[in-house]
Design an enzyme around this catalytic site. Structure first.
Site, mmCIF file in Angstrom:
data_model
loop_
_atom_site.group_PDB
_atom_site.id
_atom_site.type_symbol
_atom_site.label_atom_id
_atom_site.label_comp_id
_atom_site.label_asym_id
_atom_site.label_seq_id
_atom_site.Cartn_x
_atom_site.Cartn_y
_atom_site.Cartn_z
ATOM 1 N N GLY A 35 49.607 -27.413 -53.618
ATOM 2 C CA GLY A 35 48.768 -26.323 -53.112
ATOM 3 C C GLY A 35 47.455 -26.792 -52.510
ATOM 4 O O GLY A 35 46.739 -26.019 -51.871
ATOM 5 N N HIS A 126 29.900 -6.277 -39.500
ATOM 6 C CA HIS A 126 29.731 -5.020 -40.230
ATOM 7 C C HIS A 126 28.292 -4.778 -40.707
ATOM 8 O O HIS A 126 27.827 -3.628 -40.739
ATOM 9 C CB HIS A 126 30.691 -4.978 -41.417
ATOM 10 N N LYS A 186 31.037 10.091 -44.888
ATOM 11 C CA LYS A 186 32.196 9.672 -45.679
ATOM 12 C C LYS A 186 31.789 9.250 -47.080
ATOM 13 O O LYS A 186 30.770 8.607 -47.272
ATOM 14 C CB LYS A 186 32.845 8.481 -44.950
ATOM 15 N N SER A 215 41.310 -0.563 -41.761
ATOM 16 C CA SER A 215 42.011 -1.365 -42.762
ATOM 17 C C SER A 215 43.217 -0.589 -43.279
ATOM 18 O O SER A 215 44.322 -0.720 -42.767
ATOM 19 C CB SER A 215 41.044 -1.732 -43.888
ATOM 20 N N THR A 216 43.027 0.293 -44.257
ATOM 21 C CA THR A 216 44.162 1.090 -44.750
ATOM 22 C C THR A 216 44.442 2.272 -43.826
ATOM 23 O O THR A 216 45.480 2.921 -43.951
ATOM 24 C CB THR A 216 43.861 1.662 -46.146
ATOM 25 N N THR A 219 40.161 6.072 -43.395
ATOM 26 C CA THR A 219 38.994 6.650 -42.723
ATOM 27 C C THR A 219 39.378 7.345 -41.417
ATOM 28 O O THR A 219 39.034 8.509 -41.201
ATOM 29 C CB THR A 219 37.951 5.538 -42.452
HETATM 30 C C1 R5P Z 1 33.577 0.689 -43.625
HETATM 31 O O1 R5P Z 1 32.458 1.154 -43.752
HETATM 32 C C2 R5P Z 1 34.175 0.360 -42.298
HETATM 33 O O2 R5P Z 1 33.277 0.592 -41.259
HETATM 34 C C3 R5P Z 1 35.461 1.133 -42.054
HETATM 35 O O3 R5P Z 1 35.178 2.499 -41.985
HETATM 36 C C4 R5P Z 1 36.429 0.867 -43.142
HETATM 37 O O4 R5P Z 1 36.572 -0.492 -43.377
HETATM 38 C C5 R5P Z 1 37.778 1.459 -42.819
HETATM 39 O O5 R5P Z 1 38.631 1.199 -43.879
HETATM 40 P P1 R5P Z 1 39.935 2.043 -44.089
HETATM 41 O O6 R5P Z 1 40.729 1.937 -42.834
HETATM 42 O O7 R5P Z 1 40.608 1.379 -45.268
HETATM 43 O O8 R5P Z 1 39.520 3.439 -44.411
#
Ligand code: R5P
Length: 285
Positions: A35, A126, A186, A215-216, A219
């Site tokens: 590894g 960010h 949010k 990401s997921t 939002t």
């Molecule tokens: C967080 O403040 C970022 O600006 C995005 O809003 C966040 O990472 C989006 O994540 P997800 O798609 O999981 O809601």
């Protein structure tokens, strides 16, 4: 002339090479059976300004370690300086913590500094400020994303920032499209679930939800539901970094979002916009 080391986003390094003419220094990164990592340069970097391209996704911890390993090896091999392009910089979303909780970005900043990295280039970082204590250039993909949306999605739309932090990017995006910006509020419940304040909104035309990261998809999907409820015609989404974790793409399609676009900081099926030119322009060696 600097030499580029193609790490996890080798495609970006190659695009930048084509624009700048900076040569690529080929290298080998491998893993031993136990590894542990092996790295070697396949060219001579002595006296050179080395630029490492590493997008911190997926496996940001591993990529960070690889970056340090490459930087240390460059100096041990006589490089003049080492800079890093992180098209996507991870760990910037957990920059505040309560007592006892880790703030990984603090440790990362120390590691990068200790490795002697002189300059850092990021894309829509960010934290929206320099936390590195060394030269930091943050470029934006928002203008190019807006151009894409105007050409491919709609010639007129309202821009929605799904949370307070996204207002910064939504404004940059809206400058290009000459659109109105609406900011939502949010509350994050956990890594996969968010609640967006169900504000009273009346929308008639098209909408583009703009954020730095998807990401997921939680939002953008919540924001899309609010926009739909407010009567908008069609909803689209634009982001710089398309992490698209798990079944994010499925969630997005199910939410009624009709089109998604991202940049190539992370290569994804919706990375239709390239920030290579903007990165190349920032590498003014
Ligand atoms: C967080 O403040 C970022 O600006 C995005 O809003 C966040 O990472 C989006 O994540 P997800 O798609 O999981 O809601």
């Amino acid at each position: 002339m600097p030499v580029l080391v193609a790490g996890t986003n080798g495609v970006m390094a190659l695009k930048v090479t084509k624009i700048t003419g900076f040569p690529i220094c080929y290298s080998q990164i491998d893993r031993y059976p136990d590894g542990e990592k092996y790295f070697r340069f396949a060219c001579d970097v002595s006296g050179e300004d080395v630029i490492i391209f590493n997008s911190m996704h997926p496996n940001p911890d591993e990529i960070l370690f690889e970056t340090i390993l490459i930087a240390e090896t460059a100096y041990e091999s006589g490089a003049e300086s080492v800079s890093c392009v992180f098209p996507y910089f991870a760990y910037a979303r957990n920059a505040e913590s309560v007592r006892g909780e880790a703030t990984p970005i603090h440790a990362i900043v120390k590691m990068l500094k200790n490795a002697g990295i002189k300059r850092i280039c990021t894309v829509d970082f960010h934290l929206q400020k320099n936390v590195f204590g060394i030269e930091h250039t943050d470029i934006s993909g928002m203008e190019k994303l807006a151009e894409y949306c105007l050409e491919e999605f709609s010639d007129s739309f309202t821009v929605i920032a799904p949370d307070e932090k996204a207002v910064y990017w939504a404004k940059k995006f809206a400058e290009k499209s000459d659109s109105e910006v609406i900011a939502l509020r949010k509350i994050r419940i956990d890594a996969e679930n968010v609640i967006i304040d169900p504000v009273k909104l009346v929308l008639g035309g098209d909408v583009v939800i703009v954020d730095d990261i998807v990401s997921t998809g939680g939002t953008v999907c919540q924001a899309a539901r609010i926009a739909k409820k407010a009567g908008c015609r069609r909803v689209f989404a634009a982001c710089t970094h398309a992490i698209l974790a798990g079944d994010a793409m499925m969630r997005i399609l199910e939410s009624g979002i009709e089109g998604v676009v991202a940049t190539d900081t992370i290569l994804s099926p919706v990375s239709h916009v390239s920030v290579a030119e903007t990165i190349a322009a920032a590498l003014n060696f």
